[in-house]
Motif scaffolding. Structure first.
Motif, PDB file in Angstrom:
ATOM      1  N   ILE A 750       7.852  15.172  -8.257  1.00 45.27           N
ATOM      2  CA  ILE A 750       8.904  15.129  -9.283  1.00 45.27           C
ATOM      3  C   ILE A 750       9.859  13.974  -9.017  1.00 45.27           C
ATOM      4  CG2 ILE A 750      10.889  16.387 -10.216  1.00 45.27           C
ATOM      5  CD1 ILE A 750       9.326  18.985  -9.582  1.00 45.27           C
ATOM      6  N   ARG A 751      10.260  13.801  -7.769  1.00 42.67           N
ATOM      7  CA  ARG A 751      11.176  12.713  -7.398  1.00 42.67           C
ATOM      8  C   ARG A 751      10.586  11.358  -7.763  1.00 42.67           C
ATOM      9  NH1 ARG A 751      11.299  11.229  -1.255  1.00 42.67           N
ATOM     10  NH2 ARG A 751       9.220  10.569  -1.995  1.00 42.67           N
ATOM     11  N   ASP A 752       9.329  11.154  -7.391  1.00 40.37           N
ATOM     12  CA  ASP A 752       8.705   9.858  -7.655  1.00 40.37           C
ATOM     13  C   ASP A 752       8.557   9.611  -9.154  1.00 40.37           C
ATOM     14  OD1 ASP A 752       8.568   9.563  -4.936  1.00 40.37           O
ATOM     15  OD2 ASP A 752       6.425  10.003  -4.781  1.00 40.37           O
ATOM     16  N   ALA A 753       8.199  10.648  -9.888  1.00 43.81           N
ATOM     17  CA  ALA A 753       8.029  10.486 -11.330  1.00 43.81           C
ATOM     18  C   ALA A 753       9.353  10.167 -12.009  1.00 43.81           C
ATOM     19  CB  ALA A 753       7.409  11.751 -11.917  1.00 43.81           C
ATOM     20  N   LYS A 754      10.405  10.835 -11.601  1.00 44.46           N
ATOM     21  CA  LYS A 754      11.725  10.581 -12.186  1.00 44.46           C
ATOM     22  C   LYS A 754      12.214   9.170 -11.856  1.00 44.46           C
ATOM     23  CE  LYS A 754      13.593  15.279 -12.591  1.00 44.46           C
ATOM     24  NZ  LYS A 754      14.639  16.240 -12.121  1.00 44.46           N
ATOM     25  N   ALA A 755      11.778   8.672 -10.706  1.00 44.36           N
ATOM     26  CA  ALA A 755      12.191   7.322 -10.301  1.00 44.36           C
ATOM     27  C   ALA A 755      11.344   6.244 -10.976  1.00 44.36           C
ATOM     28  CB  ALA A 755      12.097   7.191  -8.787  1.00 44.36           C
ATOM     29  N   GLY A 756      10.382   6.663 -11.777  1.00 40.36           N
ATOM     30  CA  GLY A 756       9.522   5.707 -12.457  1.00 40.36           C
ATOM     31  C   GLY A 756       8.380   5.188 -11.618  1.00 40.36           C
ATOM     32  N   THR A 757       8.126   5.845 -10.478  1.00 36.25           N
ATOM     33  CA  THR A 757       7.033   5.424  -9.595  1.00 36.25           C
ATOM     34  C   THR A 757       6.112   6.608  -9.288  1.00 36.25           C
ATOM     35  OG1 THR A 757       8.453   5.859  -7.664  1.00 36.25           O
ATOM     36  CG2 THR A 757       8.384   3.584  -8.528  1.00 36.25           C
ATOM     37  N   PRO A 758       5.550   7.208 -10.330  1.00 37.08           N
ATOM     38  CA  PRO A 758       4.656   8.344 -10.067  1.00 37.08           C
ATOM     39  C   PRO A 758       3.431   7.894  -9.283  1.00 37.08           C
ATOM     40  CG  PRO A 758       4.420   7.602 -12.341  1.00 37.08           C
ATOM     41  CD  PRO A 758       5.587   6.847 -11.770  1.00 37.08           C
ATOM     42  N   SER A 759       2.966   8.760  -8.423  1.00 32.45           N
ATOM     43  CA  SER A 759       1.817   8.403  -7.597  1.00 32.45           C
ATOM     44  C   SER A 759       0.560   8.333  -8.457  1.00 32.45           C
ATOM     45  CB  SER A 759       1.619   9.433  -6.474  1.00 32.45           C
ATOM     46  OG  SER A 759       1.377  10.713  -7.021  1.00 32.45           O
ATOM     47  N   ASP A 760      -0.281   7.366  -8.158  1.00 31.30           N
ATOM     48  CA  ASP A 760      -1.559   7.207  -8.852  1.00 31.30           C
ATOM     49  C   ASP A 760      -2.565   8.159  -8.207  1.00 31.30           C
ATOM     50  OD1 ASP A 760      -3.922   6.435 -10.014  1.00 31.30           O
ATOM     51  OD2 ASP A 760      -3.584   4.278  -9.756  1.00 31.30           O
TER      52      ASP A 760
END
Length: 788
Positions: A750-760
Motif C-alpha cells: 500500500i505504501r509503495d502504491a500510494k507513493a507512485g512506485t508500486p512493485s512490479d
C-alpha cells in the motif's frame, strides 16, 4: 429394505472411542522392556563430517548403545518418489550433512531421559561449507552444490518444445508468484515402535503412517526381509496430510536398533524435530504469463516453475514437474500451453507432499493470473472466468498436459458461491467504503479450480458375514480421521440391509489386511468405497444362492426384506436372517466372505469455486478474514457430514497458507520457524465463518460416482483469499502481494502504491530454464493418478 443411508448425515462411528480417551497412538503403547531412541542432529545446513566420538555418550548412565552410520551400515533409503538416483540419502549422515536437523548419530537408552541427556556427550567435528538456501539462488552457476558430482543444483527438469504460445494476444499479464514452503504440522508427529521377531513374524512395527503396506514394502527393501514375515500396524494416527508417506531416516534406524539388540525400540519425535525434519510442502516459485484477446478469451499460457526439493532431492520438488504441470490448464479452455519445470536442490529440510501435493500450486498460479487479467481488461473476475470455462458438453475432455477430465460444469459452483456470498451487495459495500474514504476496506476474492484425485492401480476390500449376523469389512486404505469406518460401514449397510452398528471395520494391519494402497490423493472413498461396494455385491450374490437352496426357491426370487433379512419374493414367511445364511455357508465349508481388487476407469477430477471476503486495514496492513464460501463438487456425496468436515479442514489450511503460515530459514540455512512460537498455525478464533456447500456432478469412473474431497477445499481456498486481499487495495494501484499476506507485506504494498512506485510483479526467470531438455511427450507421467 428400509431407505438408503447413502446421502444422509450419519455421525462418525469412530468418534466415541477417541473422545473417551480410548484411542491408541504409537506414543502411548505400553511395550514391556522397550528401549528409547534419540538422535544427534546436525546444527549446520551444509558441512563435512570429519569425526564422530561416541565414547563419553556410551558411558552415560542408562545408555545401552550409541551408533553412527558406519556402525549401522544401512543401505540408502528407498524414496517415496525417486527424483534423482544420484541424490541418495542414508539413514544417518556419514561424510556430509545437507540440512539442519539431519541425524548423524543415535543414542539408545533404557529411558527417554537418559537417551536425551546423552546426546550432548556425542562429539561431532564439522567443517562448515557454503549453503544454498534460496531455491532461485541455488540455480546460479556459482551456487554451492549439494552433490558436487551433479555439477549443479538441478535435481531434475524439463520443458515443452513449443514456447511460442502467446502469439496473437492483445494483452499479456505476467507475475512471479511465490507458493511458500509450509510445515505439515500434524497433531501427532512421526512415531514408531519396533518389536523383535516371534514365531509368526520376523519383525512387528507400530508406526504412524498413511500407507502401512507401502511402509512394509520399504522395510522389505531396506532390511532384506520377506514381506510375509513383516507385520506393520498403524494404530490411530493423529493426522498425516501427505507428511507420513514412505520410510523416514529415523524409522530405519529404530528398526535396525531393534534388530541388533533384540529388544523393542521406540521413538516419538518432538515438535521441534517435526518442524525441522518432517518433509515440508509447497515451496514453489512460479513465473506465469497469460495471453488474452481484448474480449477476454485466453490465447495461451506459459509457465516456468521451480520446485524446491530441499536436501537429498525430496520428492516434493518433483511435484513442480508432475501434478502442477498436469493441472496447469485448470478449468479453462486454453489453446496453447508451454510449461518448464525445475526441481532445485537446497540445503534445507527435504520437501514432500502436503494436502494437495502440487495441485493447489497449479490453481494458485492460474487463479492469480486470471485476476491480474481481469484487472488489466477491466472485467469482473467472475465474468472473465465464465468467458473461458470449459463447457459441460466438452466432457470427457483431455487437456493439453494429458489429463483426462471425467465430468464437469465449472460455472455451476461459481454461480452458487456468488449467490451464497451475496456478491452484488458485497461489491456495493466495497464501493461505499472506498467512496467514504474509510481506512478499513473490503476485499472480495474468488477462485475456480479442478484437481486430480484417485486413479492408479485400485484398492482391496473384503466383506464377511459372521455367524452372529454382523459384517466385517477389511480395506486397504488407511484412515486417520477422515471417517472411513463410518463411510465404508454405510456402504455395507446400504448394500446388505444391515444395521450400521452391526458392521465391524478393520484396516491398517498388514497381518489382517493382505494388501492396500493406503490413504493419499483423496483416493479412499472412490477406490476403497467402490471395492467395499463390489465385495458387498459379491456377498449378496452368494447369499442369495445359499438362501435359494435353503428356501427351495429360484435365485432371482430372493430379495432383501424390509427388516434386513433374505426372503422369497411374494412369500413373506419364507425368510432367512443373515446369521442363518452365514451359518449355512459355514456348513458348506466356506465362510460367507468375498474379496475384490477394484480398479477404476481412471482418475477423477473434482472441482469447485470459493469466495473469500476480507477486511484490510490500510493503516496497519492487518487482514481480517470475514467469510469464506466453499462450493466443492466431489461427485456423489455419500455422507454430507463427512464431506463438510473435509471442506472445513481443507479450507482452514488453505486460508492459513494465504495469511499466516511460512517456513523460513536464515541465510545460513538455520530454521527460524522451529516451534509453534514462530510458525503461525491458526486457532479457531482466527478462522472466519465457513459456509460450505456442494454441487454433485457424478463421475462414471467408479461404482460410487464419487470424486475426492479431502484436498479440494485446500486447492480452492488459498487463491480466493489471496485475490481478496489484493482486491481490497487494487484501486490504490496494488497489483500483486505474495503469500502469506502478512501485515508487513500488505502495508508495504500500500505504501509503495500510494507513493507512485508500486512493485512490479514480474521479473525474468532464471536462465537455467533455457538449458533444460525438451520433454519427449506432452502428457504428464502422472496424468492418470493423484500421486500423494
Amino acid at each position: 429394505m428400509p431407505g438408503s443411508l447413502l446421502g444422509t448425515e450419519v455421525r462418525r462411528v469412530e468418534d466415541p472411542e477417541l473422545l473417551r480417551g480410548q484411542g491408541t497412538y504409537v506414543g502411548n503403547l505400553r511395550i514391556e522392556g522397550a528401549l528409547y531412541v534419540a538422535f544427534v542432529r546436525s546444527p549446520f545446513a551444509h558441512a563435512l563430517v570429519t569425526a564422530i566420538d561416541t565414547t563419553e555418550a556410551a558411558k552415560a548412565p542408562g545408555v545401552v548403545a550409541v551408533y553412527t552410520s558406519e556402525d549401522l551400515g544401512l543401505p540408502a533409503l528407498p524414496p517415496f518418489i525417486e527424483l534423482n538416483p544420484k541424490c541418495a540419502r542414508y539413514p544417518l549422515a556419514s561424510d556430509r550433512v545437507r540440512f539442519v536437523g539431519e541425524p548423524v548419530a543415535v543414542v539408545v537408552a533404557e529411558t527417554q531421559t537418559a537417551a536425551v541427556d546423552a546426546l550432548e556427550l556425542v562429539d561431532v567435528d564439522y567443517e562448515p561449507l557454503p549453503a544454498a538456501v534460496d531455491l532461485e539462488e541455488a540455480l546460479d552457476p556459482d551456487a554451492p552444490t549439494q552433490f558436487p558430482e551433479l555439477g549443479s543444483n538441478i535435481a531434475a527438469g524439463n520443458r515443452d518444445a513449443d514456447d511460442d504460445v502467446l502469439a496473437g494476444a492483445d494483452v499479456v499479464v505476467r507475475a512471479r508468484i511465490e507458493n511458500q514452503r509450509l510445515a505439515v504440522a500434524p497433531m501427532e508427529g512421526n512415531a514408531i515402535a519396533a518389536l523383535p521377531g516371534d514365531d509368526e513374524f520376523d519383525l512387528t512395527v507400530y508406526v504412524s503412517t498413511q500407507m502401512p503396506h507401502g511402509f512394509r514394502s520399504a522395510v522389505e527393501k531396506v532390511f532384506g526381509l520377506s514381506a510375509e514375515r513383516i507385520r506393520v500396524i498403524a494404530p490411530h494416527v493423529g493426522g498425516g496430510f501427505g507428511g507420513k508417506a514412505g520410510m523416514t531416516a529415523e524409522y530405519a534406524v529404530v528398526i535396525e536398533v531393534c534388530r541388533r539388540l533384540g529388544r523393542p525400540a521406540r521413538w516419538t519425535e518432538t515438535r521441534s524435530e517435526n518442524l525441522q525434519s518432517m518433509p515440508h510442502g509447497r515451496a514453489q516459485v512460479q513465473y506465469g504469463e497469460l495471453g488474452l484477446r481484448s474480449d477476454g478469451k485466453i490465447v495461451g499460457l506459459r509457465c516456468r516453475v521451480i520446485g524446491d526439493a530441499g536436501a537429498y532431492a525430496g520428492f516434493g520438488g518433483a511435484l513442480a514437474l508432475g501434478p502442477t504441470r498436469t493441472m496447469a490448464q485448470g478449468v479453462y479452455d486454453i489453446p496453447k500451453i508451454s510449461y518448464a519445470g525445475i526441481a532445485a536442490l537446497t540445503n534445507t529440510t527435504p520437501v514432500g507432499a502436503f494436502r494437495g501435493a502440487g495441485r493447489p500450486e497449479a490453481a494458485a498460479m492460474l487463479e492469480r493470473l486470471m485476476d491480474l487479467a481481469a484487472a488489466e481488461l477491466d472485467l469482473d473476475p467472475a465474468e472473465l472466468r465464465r468467458r473461458n470455462f470449459l463447457k459441460p458438453e466438452q466432457f470427457p475432455y483431455t487437456t493439453l498436459t494429458g489429463a483426462s477430465y471425467d465430468s464437469g460444469d465449472y460455472d455451476l459452483p461459481l454461480r452458487e458461491a456468488l449467490r451464497l456470498a451475496g456478491y452484488e451487495d458485497l461489491r456495493a459495500e466495497q464501493a461505499r467504503r472506498i467512496e467514504a474514504g474509510e481506512t478499513v476496506l473490503l476485499g472480495i476474492g474468488m477462485s475456480a479450480y479442478v484437481e486430480i484425485t484417485g486413479g492408479g492401480a485400485g484398492e482391496f476390500a473384503s466383506v464377511e458375514i459372521d455367524t452372529d449376523g454382523g459384517a466385517t469389512i477389511k480395506v486397504g486404505t488407511s484412515g486417520h480421521g477422515q471417517g472411513h469406518p463410518t463411510a465404508f460401514s454405510m456402504i455395507v449397510a446400504d448394500a446388505l440391509g444391515l444395521p450400521l452398528e452391526r458392521v465391524r471395520f478393520v484396516q491398517s494391519d498388514t497381518a489382517t489386511v493382505p494388501r492396500g494402497g493406503g490413504t493419499g490423493g483423496s483416493r479412499s472413498l472412490q477406490l476403497g468405497g467402490s471395492a467395499v461396494r463390489q465385495a458387498s455385491d459379491l456377498v449378496l450374490r452368494r447369499a442369495k444362492e445359499l438362501a435359494a437352496t435353503q428356501l427351495e426357491a429360484a435365485v432371482e426370487d430372493i430379495e432383501l426384506t424390509d427388516d434386513g433379512a433374505l426372503g422369497v419374493r411374494g412369500v413373506p414367511t419364507a425368510t432367512m436372517t443373515w446369521a442363518e445364511v452365514a451359518t449355512a455357508a459355514q456348513n458348506e465349508g466356506r465362510p460367507l466372505a468375498e474379496e475384490t481388487d477394484f480398479k477404476p476407469d481412471g482418475a477423477t477430477f473434482p472441482f469447485g469455486a470459493h469466495v473469500s471476503v476480507v477486511e484490510v486495514d490500510t493503516e496497519t496492513g492487518y487482514v481480517k478474514p470475514l467469510r469464506h464460501i466453499a462450493v466443492d463438487d466431489c461427485g456423489r456425496v455419500l455422507n454430507p457430514l463427512l464431506v463438510r468436515g473435509q471442506q472445513h479442514g481443507g479450507a482452514v489450511q488453505g486460508i492459513s497458507q494465504a495469511l499466516w503460515e511460512q517456513v523460513s530459514f536464515d541465510e545460513d540455512g538455520n530454521p527460524v520457524t522451529a516451534s509453534f512460537a514462530e510458525y503461525l498455525v491458526p486457532s479457531a478464533a482466527d478462522v472466519p465463518d465457513l459456509e460450505a456447500a456442494n454441487t454433485e456432478t457424478l463421475t462414471p469412473r467408479n461404482l460410487m460416482g464419487a470424486k475426492g474431497i479431502g484436498e479440494s477445499a485446500t486447492v480452492g481456498s488459498t487463491p480466493a483469499v489471496q485475490n481478496a486481499v489484493i482486491d481490497a487495495v487494487r484501486h490504490l494501484g496494488v497489483r500483486h502481494i505474495d503469500i502469506p499476506a502478512t501485515p508487513q507485506r500488505v502495508w508495504r504494498a500500500i505504501r509503495d502504491a500510494k507513493a507512485g512506485t508500486p512493485s512490479d510483479p514480474w521479473r525474468e526467470p532464471p536462465a537455467a530454464f533455457e538449458t533444460l531438455p525438451v520433454r519427449e511427450s506432452a502428457k504428464s507421467e502422472d496424468a492418470d493418478e493423484a500421486v500423494a
